[in-house]
Every structure is written in structure tokens, then in C-alpha cells.
Write a protein that holds these residues in place. Structure first.
Motif, mmCIF file in Angstrom:
data_model
loop_
_atom_site.group_PDB
_atom_site.id
_atom_site.type_symbol
_atom_site.label_atom_id
_atom_site.label_comp_id
_atom_site.label_asym_id
_atom_site.label_seq_id
_atom_site.Cartn_x
_atom_site.Cartn_y
_atom_site.Cartn_z
ATOM 1 N N ALA A 71 22.860 30.575 -48.480
ATOM 2 C CA ALA A 71 24.131 30.782 -47.791
ATOM 3 C C ALA A 71 24.031 30.332 -46.340
ATOM 4 N N SER A 74 29.032 33.066 -44.697
ATOM 5 C CA SER A 74 29.376 34.153 -45.625
ATOM 6 C C SER A 74 29.816 35.368 -44.808
ATOM 7 N N TRP A 84 32.947 31.103 -48.525
ATOM 8 C CA TRP A 84 31.485 31.085 -48.618
ATOM 9 C C TRP A 84 31.086 29.624 -48.643
ATOM 10 N N GLU A 169 31.848 35.938 -50.551
ATOM 11 C CA GLU A 169 30.452 35.861 -50.975
ATOM 12 C C GLU A 169 30.351 35.007 -52.231
#
Length: 185
Positions: A71, A74, A84, A169
Motif C-alpha cells: 500500500a 490508504s 486505495w 483499503e
């Protein structure tokens, strides 16, 4: 040649033909709510830009066998609420497990390698496995809830893609096969 910024000007910048004037006085402009005392909780995190360096990607995200997700943008890393973004790496001669991303719309940009995206198209009434072969610079769109997998048939080069999702997410639902419902054909 340098120009003086208008970031703290108390008067609007002169308008040019066809362009709207930008007001930058505190409490006015695009985000007046960010400057007042009634700012919503968490505004401090959302009131500035965030720079995530390539070496600072977060591997504490949902994973699928055969690939690694990292990631960058996020809720946890920068406080995003509707987005995300990150990277996925698929090792040479590897296929991911079958999965989908729930309610997320997913956009994929191929950075390196030649990953293949496999899904079942049953729009004609007869399920057919489809393989999309890609290369650097290509894009893929994955609609919500569509089972798929990524494969990297190259025996030597890792495949790397950048992913953007419409949810805060990374939603990952790992599946036993591409046929999420029923007996798989």
C-alpha cells in the motif's frame, strides 16, 4: 524565471479570459472548512499533501498467494477515505490465487513485465476463461466482485503493476477457483 506565489494573497489573482479567479484568502477558496474551528475530526491529516517514497510502501495489507501487495495510499497510511493505491509484484513463473476485490472498482497500470489477467466471461451464457496478455504501459479495469487471478509466465522477470481502488483499503476475497458460485462449470 521565477514567479511570486499567490498562496497568501488577500486579494484574488487577476482573472484571465476564460479562467475563473482563484480566491486564496484564509477561510475562502476551495476548502474553507479546513481553516475554521469547526473542522471535522482528522482534518489535520487531510489538510496537507503526503509524499510516500518508493521504499516506504506498506506490506501490511491484504495478500493473495502468489503475489505481494504494497500500500502507498490508504486510510492507514495517509487518511484517505475513498481511495486505495499501491503496487503488486508477481514473481517469475508464478500465478496468484483466484480472488476478487468485493465492492472495489480496481484500475491497474502495468509498470514492468508481461502479467496476464485471467477471468471467466459468462456474458454470452456459456462460461469461457479469458486471458488478457499485457505489457508495460497497459491498463486493466476490474469491476467489483469479478473473480480473477494474475499470472506471470516469464521465467526470469518479475511483473509489477500499480493499482488504484475505489475503496479506502484493499478488499481482497481469496477464492477456491474462478467460479465463485456454483460447481465451477
Amino acid at each position: 524565471m521565477s514567479a511570486e506565489p499567490h498562496a497568501h494573497s488577500h486579494t484574488p489573482a487577476p482573472a484571465t479570459e476564460g479562467a475563473a479567479a482563484v480566491v486564496t484568502e484564509a477561510g475562502t477558496g476551495f476548502h474553507p472548512h479546513l481553516h475554521g474551528t469547526d473542522a471535522p475530526a482528522g482534518t489535520a491529516l487531510r489538510a496537507r499533501l503526503h509524499h510516500i517514497r518508493a521504499g516506504e510502501l506498506d506490506d501490511g495489507t491484504a495478500q493473495t498467494g502468489g503475489m505481494r501487495r504494497f500500500a502507498a495510499i490508504s486510510g492507514r497510511t495517509v487518511g484517505s477515505e475513498k481511495l486505495w493505491m499501491g503496487q503488486t509484484h508477481v514473481a517469475p513463473a508464478t500465478a496468484s490465487s483466484d480472488h476478487h476485490h468485493g465492492e472495489s472498482e480496481t484500475a491497474i497500470h502495468v509498470v514492468s513485465g508481461h502479467p496476464e489477467f485471467v477471468f471467466v466471461d459468462d456474458s454470452s451464457g456459456t462460461p469461457e476463461e479469458i486471458r488478457l496478455r499485457t505489457g508495460p504501459g497497459d491498463y486493466i479495469f476490474v469491476p467489483p466482485f469479478v473473480p480473477h487471478r494474475e499470472e506471470n509466465p516469464d521465467p526470469e522477470e518479475e511483473a509489477v503493476v500499480v493499482i488504484a481502488r475505489s475503496t479506502q483499503e484493499a478488499i481482497v476475497v481469496n477464492l477456491p477457483g474462478l467460479y465463485a458460485l456454483g460447481d465451477g462449470g
